[in-house]
Structures are given as C-alpha cells and as structure tokens.
Design a protein around this motif. Sequence first.
Motif, PDB file in Angstrom:
ATOM      1  N   TYR A 142       0.228  -0.564   1.864  1.00  0.00           N
ATOM      2  CA  TYR A 142      -1.057  -1.276   1.973  1.00  0.00           C
ATOM      3  C   TYR A 142      -1.521  -1.749   0.595  1.00  0.00           C
ATOM      4  O   TYR A 142      -1.994  -2.866   0.433  1.00  0.00           O
ATOM      5  N   ALA A 143      -1.388  -0.852  -0.378  1.00  0.00           N
ATOM      6  CA  ALA A 143      -1.833  -1.213  -1.724  1.00  0.00           C
ATOM      7  C   ALA A 143      -1.018  -2.386  -2.252  1.00  0.00           C
ATOM      8  O   ALA A 143      -1.547  -3.285  -2.906  1.00  0.00           O
ATOM      9  N   ALA A 144       0.285  -2.414  -1.931  1.00  0.00           N
ATOM     10  CA  ALA A 144       1.133  -3.522  -2.382  1.00  0.00           C
ATOM     11  C   ALA A 144       0.672  -4.838  -1.755  1.00  0.00           C
ATOM     12  O   ALA A 144       0.601  -5.863  -2.430  1.00  0.00           O
ATOM     13  N   ILE A 145       0.345  -4.793  -0.465  1.00  0.00           N
ATOM     14  CA  ILE A 145      -0.149  -6.013   0.187  1.00  0.00           C
ATOM     15  C   ILE A 145      -1.456  -6.460  -0.472  1.00  0.00           C
ATOM     16  O   ILE A 145      -1.667  -7.644  -0.729  1.00  0.00           O
ATOM     17  N   GLY A 146      -2.324  -5.491  -0.747  1.00  0.00           N
ATOM     18  CA  GLY A 146      -3.593  -5.802  -1.408  1.00  0.00           C
ATOM     19  C   GLY A 146      -3.360  -6.488  -2.750  1.00  0.00           C
ATOM     20  O   GLY A 146      -4.015  -7.468  -3.098  1.00  0.00           O
ATOM     21  N   TRP A 147      -2.377  -5.996  -3.490  1.00  0.00           N
ATOM     22  CA  TRP A 147      -2.074  -6.555  -4.812  1.00  0.00           C
ATOM     23  C   TRP A 147      -1.536  -7.981  -4.679  1.00  0.00           C
ATOM     24  O   TRP A 147      -1.949  -8.888  -5.397  1.00  0.00           O
ATOM     25  N   LEU A 148      -0.641  -8.192  -3.713  1.00  0.00           N
ATOM     26  CA  LEU A 148      -0.050  -9.519  -3.527  1.00  0.00           C
ATOM     27  C   LEU A 148      -1.083 -10.538  -3.048  1.00  0.00           C
ATOM     28  O   LEU A 148      -0.910 -11.733  -3.234  1.00  0.00           O
ATOM     29  N   SER A 149      -2.159 -10.084  -2.422  1.00  0.00           N
ATOM     30  CA  SER A 149      -3.152 -11.013  -1.881  1.00  0.00           C
ATOM     31  C   SER A 149      -4.317 -11.257  -2.830  1.00  0.00           C
ATOM     32  O   SER A 149      -5.342 -11.767  -2.422  1.00  0.00           O
ATOM     33  N   ARG A 150      -4.159 -10.885  -4.091  1.00  0.00           N
ATOM     34  CA  ARG A 150      -5.293 -11.037  -5.020  1.00  0.00           C
ATOM     35  C   ARG A 150      -5.678 -12.521  -5.148  1.00  0.00           C
ATOM     36  O   ARG A 150      -4.827 -13.405  -5.009  1.00  0.00           O
ATOM     37  N   THR A 151      -6.956 -12.754  -5.403  1.00  0.00           N
ATOM     38  CA  THR A 151      -7.411 -14.146  -5.482  1.00  0.00           C
ATOM     39  C   THR A 151      -8.632 -14.278  -6.366  1.00  0.00           C
ATOM     40  O   THR A 151      -9.363 -13.320  -6.576  1.00  0.00           O
ATOM     41  N   TRP A 194     -11.440  11.306  -2.748  1.00  0.00           N
ATOM     42  CA  TRP A 194     -11.273  10.333  -3.836  1.00  0.00           C
ATOM     43  C   TRP A 194      -9.921   9.649  -3.772  1.00  0.00           C
ATOM     44  O   TRP A 194      -9.779   8.474  -4.103  1.00  0.00           O
ATOM     45  N   PHE A 195      -8.902  10.380  -3.291  1.00  0.00           N
ATOM     46  CA  PHE A 195      -7.593   9.754  -3.086  1.00  0.00           C
ATOM     47  C   PHE A 195      -7.707   8.646  -2.037  1.00  0.00           C
ATOM     48  O   PHE A 195      -7.204   7.534  -2.219  1.00  0.00           O
ATOM     49  N   GLY A 196      -8.404   8.963  -0.943  1.00  0.00           N
ATOM     50  CA  GLY A 196      -8.605   7.978   0.119  1.00  0.00           C
ATOM     51  C   GLY A 196      -9.323   6.741  -0.417  1.00  0.00           C
ATOM     52  O   GLY A 196      -8.926   5.608  -0.155  1.00  0.00           O
ATOM     53  N   LEU A 197     -10.358   6.983  -1.208  1.00  0.00           N
ATOM     54  CA  LEU A 197     -11.131   5.871  -1.760  1.00  0.00           C
ATOM     55  C   LEU A 197     -10.262   4.977  -2.642  1.00  0.00           C
ATOM     56  O   LEU A 197     -10.348   3.753  -2.591  1.00  0.00           O
ATOM     57  N   LEU A 198      -9.401   5.610  -3.421  1.00  0.00           N
ATOM     58  CA  LEU A 198      -8.527   4.854  -4.308  1.00  0.00           C
ATOM     59  C   LEU A 198      -7.650   3.900  -3.497  1.00  0.00           C
ATOM     60  O   LEU A 198      -7.524   2.717  -3.813  1.00  0.00           O
ATOM     61  N   GLY A 199      -7.072   4.416  -2.413  1.00  0.00           N
ATOM     62  CA  GLY A 199      -6.249   3.577  -1.546  1.00  0.00           C
ATOM     63  C   GLY A 199      -7.048   2.424  -0.965  1.00  0.00           C
ATOM     64  O   GLY A 199      -6.597   1.283  -0.940  1.00  0.00           O
ATOM     65  N   ILE A 200      -8.265   2.734  -0.513  1.00  0.00           N
ATOM     66  CA  ILE A 200      -9.120   1.721   0.097  1.00  0.00           C
ATOM     67  C   ILE A 200      -9.448   0.617  -0.908  1.00  0.00           C
ATOM     68  O   ILE A 200      -9.369  -0.575  -0.615  1.00  0.00           O
ATOM     69  N   LEU A 201      -9.785   1.008  -2.137  1.00  0.00           N
ATOM     70  CA  LEU A 201     -10.160   0.013  -3.143  1.00  0.00           C
ATOM     71  C   LEU A 201      -8.966  -0.842  -3.550  1.00  0.00           C
ATOM     72  O   LEU A 201      -9.107  -2.041  -3.773  1.00  0.00           O
ATOM     73  N   LEU A 202      -7.783  -0.220  -3.603  1.00  0.00           N
ATOM     74  CA  LEU A 202      -6.601  -1.009  -3.950  1.00  0.00           C
ATOM     75  C   LEU A 202      -6.362  -2.107  -2.924  1.00  0.00           C
ATOM     76  O   LEU A 202      -5.893  -3.192  -3.257  1.00  0.00           O
ATOM     77  N   CYS A 203      -6.705  -1.811  -1.650  1.00  0.00           N
ATOM     78  CA  CYS A 203      -6.484  -2.814  -0.606  1.00  0.00           C
ATOM     79  C   CYS A 203      -7.483  -3.949  -0.688  1.00  0.00           C
ATOM     80  O   CYS A 203      -7.195  -5.053  -0.258  1.00  0.00           O
ATOM     81  N   SER A 204      -8.702  -3.679  -1.109  1.00  0.00           N
ATOM     82  CA  SER A 204      -9.738  -4.685  -0.934  1.00  0.00           C
ATOM     83  C   SER A 204     -10.203  -5.340  -2.225  1.00  0.00           C
ATOM     84  O   SER A 204     -10.688  -6.458  -2.213  1.00  0.00           O
ATOM     85  N   VAL A 220      -7.894  -7.736   2.635  1.00  0.00           N
ATOM     86  CA  VAL A 220      -8.243  -6.819   3.720  1.00  0.00           C
ATOM     87  C   VAL A 220      -7.621  -7.292   5.031  1.00  0.00           C
ATOM     88  O   VAL A 220      -7.100  -6.502   5.810  1.00  0.00           O
ATOM     89  N   THR A 221      -7.636  -8.608   5.267  1.00  0.00           N
ATOM     90  CA  THR A 221      -7.051  -9.140   6.503  1.00  0.00           C
ATOM     91  C   THR A 221      -5.587  -8.736   6.636  1.00  0.00           C
ATOM     92  O   THR A 221      -5.165  -8.179   7.647  1.00  0.00           O
ATOM     93  N   TRP A 222      -4.805  -9.006   5.584  1.00  0.00           N
ATOM     94  CA  TRP A 222      -3.359  -8.764   5.717  1.00  0.00           C
ATOM     95  C   TRP A 222      -3.027  -7.280   5.688  1.00  0.00           C
ATOM     96  O   TRP A 222      -2.050  -6.855   6.309  1.00  0.00           O
ATOM     97  N   THR A 223      -3.826  -6.470   5.005  1.00  0.00           N
ATOM     98  CA  THR A 223      -3.552  -5.014   5.098  1.00  0.00           C
ATOM     99  C   THR A 223      -3.973  -4.491   6.465  1.00  0.00           C
ATOM    100  O   THR A 223      -3.316  -3.618   7.021  1.00  0.00           O
ATOM    101  N   GLN A 224      -5.067  -5.026   7.017  1.00  0.00           N
ATOM    102  CA  GLN A 224      -5.509  -4.524   8.329  1.00  0.00           C
ATOM    103  C   GLN A 224      -4.477  -4.812   9.419  1.00  0.00           C
ATOM    104  O   GLN A 224      -4.268  -3.989  10.309  1.00  0.00           O
ATOM    105  N   VAL A 225      -3.826  -5.966   9.346  1.00  0.00           N
ATOM    106  CA  VAL A 225      -2.770  -6.246  10.327  1.00  0.00           C
ATOM    107  C   VAL A 225      -1.676  -5.184  10.200  1.00  0.00           C
ATOM    108  O   VAL A 225      -1.213  -4.613  11.192  1.00  0.00           O
ATOM    109  N   ALA A 226      -1.285  -4.901   8.958  1.00  0.00           N
ATOM    110  CA  ALA A 226      -0.252  -3.878   8.726  1.00  0.00           C
ATOM    111  C   ALA A 226      -0.713  -2.512   9.223  1.00  0.00           C
ATOM    112  O   ALA A 226       0.057  -1.743   9.803  1.00  0.00           O
TER     113      ALA A 226
END
Lengths: 606, 87
Positions: free
Chosen positions: A54-63, A192-202, A210-216
């Motif tokens: 998920y974090a990788a998808i979040g990184w690739l979708s940066r804008t 805090w681990f959970g939060l880190l993952g969430i922030l990396l996605c969004s 968020v759209t492309w990670t949510q599909v995954a």
Amino acid sequence: MKKSGNFIDNLPKIYGIYTGGFLVFILLMAVLEQMGVSADTIGILFVGFTVFIYAAIGWLSRTMQVDAYYVAGRQVPPVFNGMATAADWMSGASFVAMAGGIYMGGHAYLAFVVGWTGGYVLVASLMAPYLRKFGCYTVPDFIGTRYGGNLARFCAVLVLVLASFTYVTAQINATGTIASRALHIPFEVGVWFGLLGILLCSMLGGMRAVTWTQVAQYIVLIIAYLVPVIWMSNKQGFGLFPQLAYGDAVMRLGELEALHQVGELKPAETFAGLRALTVKHAEAAGDPFAAWKFATLTLCMMAGTASLPHILMRYFTTPSVKAARQSVAWSLLFIFLLYFTAPALATFTKLQVLDPNLATGIIGKSIAEVNALEWIKNWSEVGFLKVVDSNGDGLLQINEFFMRGDIVVLATPEIAGLPYVISGLVAAGGMAAAMSTADGLLLAIANALSHDLYYKIIDPKAETKTRLIVARVLLIVIGAGAAAVASLKLTSILGAVAWAFDFACSGLFFPLVLGVWWKRANRQGAIAGMLAGLISGTLYLYAVRFGGMEPWLGIDHLRFGIIGMPVSLVAMVVVSLMTPAPSDEIQKMVDDTRVPKGDTILSSSH
Amino acid sequence: MSNGSDHATHWRRTRALMWVTLTIWFVFSFLVHWFASALNESSFLGFPLGFYMAAQGSLFIFVVLIFWFARAQDRIDRECGFAEEDE
C-alpha cells in the motif's frame, strides 16, 4: 503509476496481476507453514508485506496538482471507484466486529447490516450525482457555495470534523489492535505503526493515492473475509456458496439453542467487556418496542451513510455524473459481498461452538477439556474470553462461556481448526479494512481544513504549492491527534462508529438534501439546520450517555440522530421561510445542479 | 435545446423516479423488518423469512434497486436532452 490515459485503460490488467500476485503470496505462506515456519513469522509477513505494498502505491501516486490531490483528477472509472468506496466504507467495525455483533446480538444487530447497505439508496438518489455535477472538492465546498458565506461553510467543516474525527479514532484503534497482535508489539506502539502506514498511503498523493491504495485494500480484505467462510462451509458440508445454503444451519441453531437453554440460563457473573450468549440467533422480538428500536437504528445508520463526507467525496472522483450514479451501484455490490457473508460467518462459528456433534463444539463439554484447547488458551491470555464454572458441575454451560464479540472473525480460523495461514490472511484483511477507512477519513478532515478553512476562509490568495503543503501538514497533525486519542481507548470500536453516523446525519443530512431538492432553502436556514441538529443531538448524547438521563422511547446513545435530524429539519425549514428566498443567481445554480449536462458549477481547479 | 419547459419535464420525471425509488427503499428498510417476528413463522430457502430479509433479502434488493435507478435516471436524462455529451 503516473497520470495518463494509458494507466486508466490498463487498470483491469494492473489489478488483475496484483490479485494474482496476492494469491501466489498466500500459497507461498501456506508452503512456508508446511515447512515449519512459525505462526508468528507468518503473521508478521502477511501484515508487513501488504502494508508495504500500500505504501508503495501511495508513493507512486504522489502529485503536486490540485485536482489530482483533491479529486484524483476526476478520472476514476465507476467499477474501480466502487471498489475504492467499498474499502473506504468497510471499516475495522465491518470487518472485525460485524459478524461478532450478529453472533452476540442476533436479529436485533442486523439493523446495522440493513442500515449500512440501504443508506446507499439515499446516496444514489438524493446526493451523489448532484454533488458530482456541482464539481466541489469537499462537502463543505458544496454547502459554502450553494448557501454562500463563510459561516455556512464553517458550520459544515465543524460537523465534518466532529463526525470524521470520532470515526477515525476508532479506525486507528483497530489498526493498533491488529498490528499489536500480528507483530507482537504493545498496543500503543501498534497505533503509531498503523498511523505511519496510513500516512504513507495518503500524504504524498492525496485522493489519487488513497483511491489506488483503497482498490488494492478492497481486494485483500474481500479475499480475507470470504476464504475462511467458504472453507469452513465446505468442511461442514454446506458447499461453496455458504451465503445461499446456511438456512439449515440457522434452523439447526434453533434446535441447539433449545438444547443449551440459550436465553433461559442467565450469566451468574460479569466480566468487563465480555458477554455470555443470551440472545437467540434468528428470533425477532414480536413487540412494537423492539421493532421501533430496529427501525430507529436503521434510519440513523442510513441517513448517516448519506451524510458522511468521506463517502460522498469518493463520488467527486468519477469522470461524469452518470458514472457517479453507476459507481454508487457498484459500491453497494462490492459492500454486499461482505455484508451478506457476515451473518453466514456468525452462524457457522456459532454452530462450531454450540454443536456437540462437531469436534469443535465446547458447550456441554467438561471445563478441564475446554480449558486445554489451544484457541481458548490464546484468547483467554489476552483477556478476550473467559471460561468459568459458575454452578460447579464441572461442565461448560452456555452462561459460563464469556467472550468479546470482536474475536469471532479473528478467532474463527482457530476455532474451526483451519491452518495458521488463514489467521494471517484475516489479520491482513482486518488491517486493510481499518487502514482504508482511516485513510479516507483523515483525508476528508485534512481536505476540509486545508481547502475550506485555510484556502476559502483564511487565505484565498494562497498559491497552489502552499495549499498542498498546508493540506499535508494538517494530515500529519490530525493523524497524530487521532492516534493520541486512540491510544487512550475511550470507547469500544463499535460505539464510536455509531456516534460518527449520528453526528453526520444530525448536522449535515438535511442541509445537503434540501440544498438540491428545495430551491427555497437559504443560508440562514442551512446554518440554523446544521447548528440546531448538531447541538440538540450532542446534548442528548451527553445527557443519555454521561448525564444519567433515562432515554426517551428507547432512543439510546447509538440512535441520537433520531433527535438531531428532526430538529435540524424543522429549524432549517422554519428559518428559511422566515428569511428572504435565495437570489435568482443561486436558484439558477440549483437548476444547473439538477441536470447532468453542461459544465460543473465550480471550475475544475478552484 | 434546454428551454424552461424541458427543465420542468426533466425535473418532474426525476422527482417521480426519486419517489418510486424511496418508496421501494422504505418498504425493504422499515416495513418488512417491522413484521420480522411474524415473517419468521414462514421459511424461505430454508431460512426463517424475517431473519433472511434482514441478513440478505433487503440487501439484495438495494443492490438491484440502485442499478435500476441509475439506468432509469440515465434514460430520463437522454430523453429530455440533458445527458452528458461525451459518452
């Protein structure tokens, strides 16, 4: 994952490969388990690997583009938006707590199931297509433009923040619970681990990421939910489509309930947070009071669904108004897949525990034998269940077995004796469900504060770059605030979730609906509606929950929207009629909102 | 093509569709479950009917209802000339 027409065309292929890859990963884990890799390691691999993806998808979708950040460039196809909405929607509560709620609460609990699906009829017919035509970035953006003025916009931001923040703490709580169990870290660290993952996605890509990670995440969570149920059903001879075939199991439960005297034997002891089974599975109380309680809960959850900004804003991302309507239908179909499975899961699990003819049955067995079972030991250790011998006869009766409803989904693979790889899969699914909802909620809050409060009210001249930096800083601050609150463990997961729906419907339902459907609605009315609904609902919640007041007509803290909504409606209509009608310009705007054709009301980058 | 009367016809038909949709919604959200106890006396696919409607029946109808609604509204938009052009 750069923005291009090509990427959209290739979506089915990309997610097809992703799904295949995930299935291969599950098989790999199964092989590792056979080779003797420990259960703990498999749990860590499952959660760690999926969160990394998920974090990788979040990184690739940066804008750094405004419309990509706020509405994913408005190019998400209806089916994929449906999956993203389903993940956005199905929270830790749906995934972890729903089957457990049905297990413990029987028919009365199904009000949540009906409410959380029927709400989409309201979204489709009253809200989503019109908000899409409007072209807003956030829900307060609609309120602020339709009614005009900063005060109306600010009130909408207030309701949104209150509802979404209540909700997001429950989600971060759930990510913390799952992460701490799967990774063997303390709950506070898990949060805090959970939060880190969430922030990396969004954080880097906003709505697009968020759209492309949510599909995954949807793909992971639906596989994780369906596999154990189908497996268990197959093992018990109910076939591969348990949802259609568990009628016999429900009937069998009726016999077992008579045998074990469910509902007649009352628990003699109490344990905080744990309950013994006292409610019959399929029986609906015949009295009008029970029917009223069912209906009021259903209504609050439905109107709340249609007012929760993190759901409504998903439909801002479709390419057209028509696509927004179709997308609501797809969303509900994807949600339905899980929701019509949850009662089946609850039924099978209960059968496993209650049926003395099955090897897994525990009720009626000797206490010593039950206490020796692996899953009883594991879950007793963490305080999620308790076996006592109240009457001292050495046998386990139904009123001597206490557990937390939440564990039904998480413990079912162990109860049914499925391999550990399934437990790891379920943990990954629960994590996906909680993370995807938390993502959507945090983004809804941060977007409302950055777009509506900062850009529209405080500094309308702010540059794009500044706006997007402010949005990201807010995301981190709010996320940290929610994690801090979550680590205090104030309410149970489900309580907080129901409150969010009640806050949302009390404050926003009528101002949103009437904004489209009643041209005469004006600014003064909308402000009165939002404030009166929110304040009356909140006061009632406080009085019932903390002030020791006796609930009126069974309207308890889960249903306070029943108070807030009518107050909001009356205040809005009366004040609107007492003050001048909206200008011709606004009325023309409402006319344009009502037809799909033509440009959006707000320009594509505003 | 969009004069005042077109707008009026479109909105009248849209509103009618909304009321039909919400009536079906009301029946399967509230009416059916109000009588859950009585419905449990009969069975469907081996389930007690009242339980079945809350666990599956209503949900299924909601899904079909929204797909139907989306088609019907699209037809109204097309016939009144208010559909989006680029599709």
